[in-house]
Design an enzyme around this catalytic site. Structure first.
Site, mmCIF file in Angstrom:
data_model
loop_
_atom_site.group_PDB
_atom_site.id
_atom_site.type_symbol
_atom_site.label_atom_id
_atom_site.label_comp_id
_atom_site.label_asym_id
_atom_site.label_seq_id
_atom_site.Cartn_x
_atom_site.Cartn_y
_atom_site.Cartn_z
ATOM 1 N N ASP A 64 0.851 -1.187 0.000
ATOM 2 C CA ASP A 64 0.000 0.000 0.000
ATOM 3 C C ASP A 64 0.888 1.238 0.000
ATOM 4 O O ASP A 64 1.829 1.339 0.795
ATOM 5 C CB ASP A 64 -0.903 0.023 1.229
ATOM 6 C CG ASP A 64 -2.025 -0.996 1.145
ATOM 7 O OD1 ASP A 64 -2.094 -1.733 0.143
ATOM 8 O OD2 ASP A 64 -2.834 -1.063 2.097
ATOM 9 N N HIS A 115 -6.138 2.485 -4.511
ATOM 10 C CA HIS A 115 -6.253 2.487 -3.043
ATOM 11 C C HIS A 115 -7.086 3.689 -2.600
ATOM 12 O O HIS A 115 -6.911 4.208 -1.508
ATOM 13 C CB HIS A 115 -4.859 2.525 -2.417
ATOM 14 C CG HIS A 115 -4.819 2.211 -0.950
ATOM 15 N ND1 HIS A 115 -5.740 1.411 -0.317
ATOM 16 C CD2 HIS A 115 -3.946 2.620 0.025
ATOM 17 C CE1 HIS A 115 -5.439 1.319 0.965
ATOM 18 N NE2 HIS A 115 -4.376 2.057 1.205
ATOM 19 N N HIS A 119 -7.905 8.323 0.417
ATOM 20 C CA HIS A 119 -7.790 7.438 1.588
ATOM 21 C C HIS A 119 -8.892 7.732 2.604
ATOM 22 O O HIS A 119 -8.663 7.761 3.828
ATOM 23 C CB HIS A 119 -6.415 7.557 2.245
ATOM 24 C CG HIS A 119 -5.969 6.294 2.922
ATOM 25 N ND1 HIS A 119 -6.161 6.060 4.260
ATOM 26 C CD2 HIS A 119 -5.351 5.185 2.445
ATOM 27 C CE1 HIS A 119 -5.669 4.879 4.590
ATOM 28 N NE2 HIS A 119 -5.170 4.317 3.499
ATOM 29 N N TYR A 156 -7.842 1.701 5.089
ATOM 30 C CA TYR A 156 -7.980 1.250 6.475
ATOM 31 C C TYR A 156 -8.529 -0.168 6.581
ATOM 32 O O TYR A 156 -8.839 -0.638 7.674
ATOM 33 C CB TYR A 156 -8.889 2.193 7.286
ATOM 34 C CG TYR A 156 -8.517 3.645 7.202
ATOM 35 C CD1 TYR A 156 -7.455 4.150 7.941
ATOM 36 C CD2 TYR A 156 -9.223 4.515 6.366
ATOM 37 C CE1 TYR A 156 -7.109 5.501 7.866
ATOM 38 C CE2 TYR A 156 -8.879 5.857 6.276
ATOM 39 C CZ TYR A 156 -7.814 6.345 7.025
ATOM 40 O OH TYR A 156 -7.477 7.675 6.936
ATOM 41 N N HIS A 209 3.844 -2.285 3.230
ATOM 42 C CA HIS A 209 3.710 -0.863 2.904
ATOM 43 C C HIS A 209 5.019 -0.382 2.282
ATOM 44 O O HIS A 209 6.108 -0.822 2.674
ATOM 45 C CB HIS A 209 3.379 -0.049 4.156
ATOM 46 C CG HIS A 209 2.044 -0.396 4.743
ATOM 47 N ND1 HIS A 209 1.860 -1.498 5.543
ATOM 48 C CD2 HIS A 209 0.833 0.208 4.622
ATOM 49 C CE1 HIS A 209 0.581 -1.581 5.900
ATOM 50 N NE2 HIS A 209 -0.065 -0.550 5.366
#
Length: 256
Positions: A64, A115, A119, A156, A209
């Site tokens: 991510d 993504h 966010h 999340y 990540h």
């Protein structure tokens, strides 16, 4: 002294009338709310894909990218040494800041997927807001890579039925993970390595990540161990099933 008959009858009628009104109110409430309650409780829950039922020892590693960019090129270089391709889920705002990294990832053969654009917590958005947000991110990625994303990593890891249903109505597939490296907790490279290699199984999707502190140090050992164990690394689009499939209560995608 005996009560007058009229008073007794009036008293009873008054309470019977009140009781009848209460029953009528309950009946109306039940009629109005029962179908909604049944629909909510009996409708199938919408789940993303957490992992895939695979007989072969295939797995996918994913990253991510939402904030930092310190290690992206290093991750590209490490995976190039082992000819491993991964899936990178990038936020639209990150694409705006680091378009050269998006191009570098694409040129190296890695998948660039969605993504979200900002966010945001998708369950807090309407269906139209979700559609607009994901479309904005898709367009930013396509402008650089020429490829429109078909997968999304939920910000999340947060979702509800509305967000999953909306994503699939766009022809996209929501992707979670069944192995969390927890690299964002600044675990040591050795801790990350043991955690990932100890939890992987055929069809796993691993979460990393791109800006975690010790991921570049852990990644070579993870790749080497899993290659030695007979695993093949594939991008997520090659891991998930197409055609008829089901998703069980754990989020495992299975052949129909």
């Amino acid at each position: 002294m005996k009560k007058p008959v009229f008073s007794v009858v009036y008293f009873r009628r008054k309470h019977l009338t009140a009781f009848a009104c209460l029953l009528a109110t309950c009946a109306i409430f039940w009629t109005v709310n029962y179908p909604a309650a049944v629909g909510a409780s009996t409708g199938p829950r919408q789940l993303p894909i957490y992992c895939v039922q695979r007989d072969q020892k295939l797995l996918s590693i994913s990253f991510d990218a939402a904030w930092g960019n310190e290690d992206t090129q290093q991750l590209i270089d490490i995976m190039a040494r082992y000819n491993v391709k991964a899936t990178f889920f990038v936020v639209g705002d990150w694409v705006d800041r680091y378009p050269e990294s998006v191009k570098a990832l694409h040129d190296a053969g890695h998948e660039i997927m969605n993504h979200s654009n900002t966010h945001a917590h998708l369950p807090r958005l309407s269906a139209q807001q979700i559609t607009d947000d994901l479309t904005a991110c898709n367009e930013k990625i396509r402008a650089i890579t020429g490829v429109c994303p078909t997968l999304i990593r939920l910000p999340y890891g947060d979702y509800d039925d509305n967000s999953i249903r909306t994503i699939r109505s766009m022809g996209m597939e929501p992707i979670q993970w069944d192995v969390d490296s927890l690299d964002w907790k600044d675990l040591s490279a050795d801790q990350i390595t043991k955690r990932v290699t100890g939890k992987v199984c055929p069809g796993s999707i691993v979460l990393f990540h791109n800006a975690a502190k010790h991921t570049p140090q852990a990644l070579p050992a993870i790749i080497e161990q899993l290659l030695a164990d007979g695993y093949t690394f594939v991008p997520i689009s090659q891991l998930i099933l197409t055609g008829n499939y089901t998703i069980d209560h754990t989020g495992r995608q299975c052949p129909a």
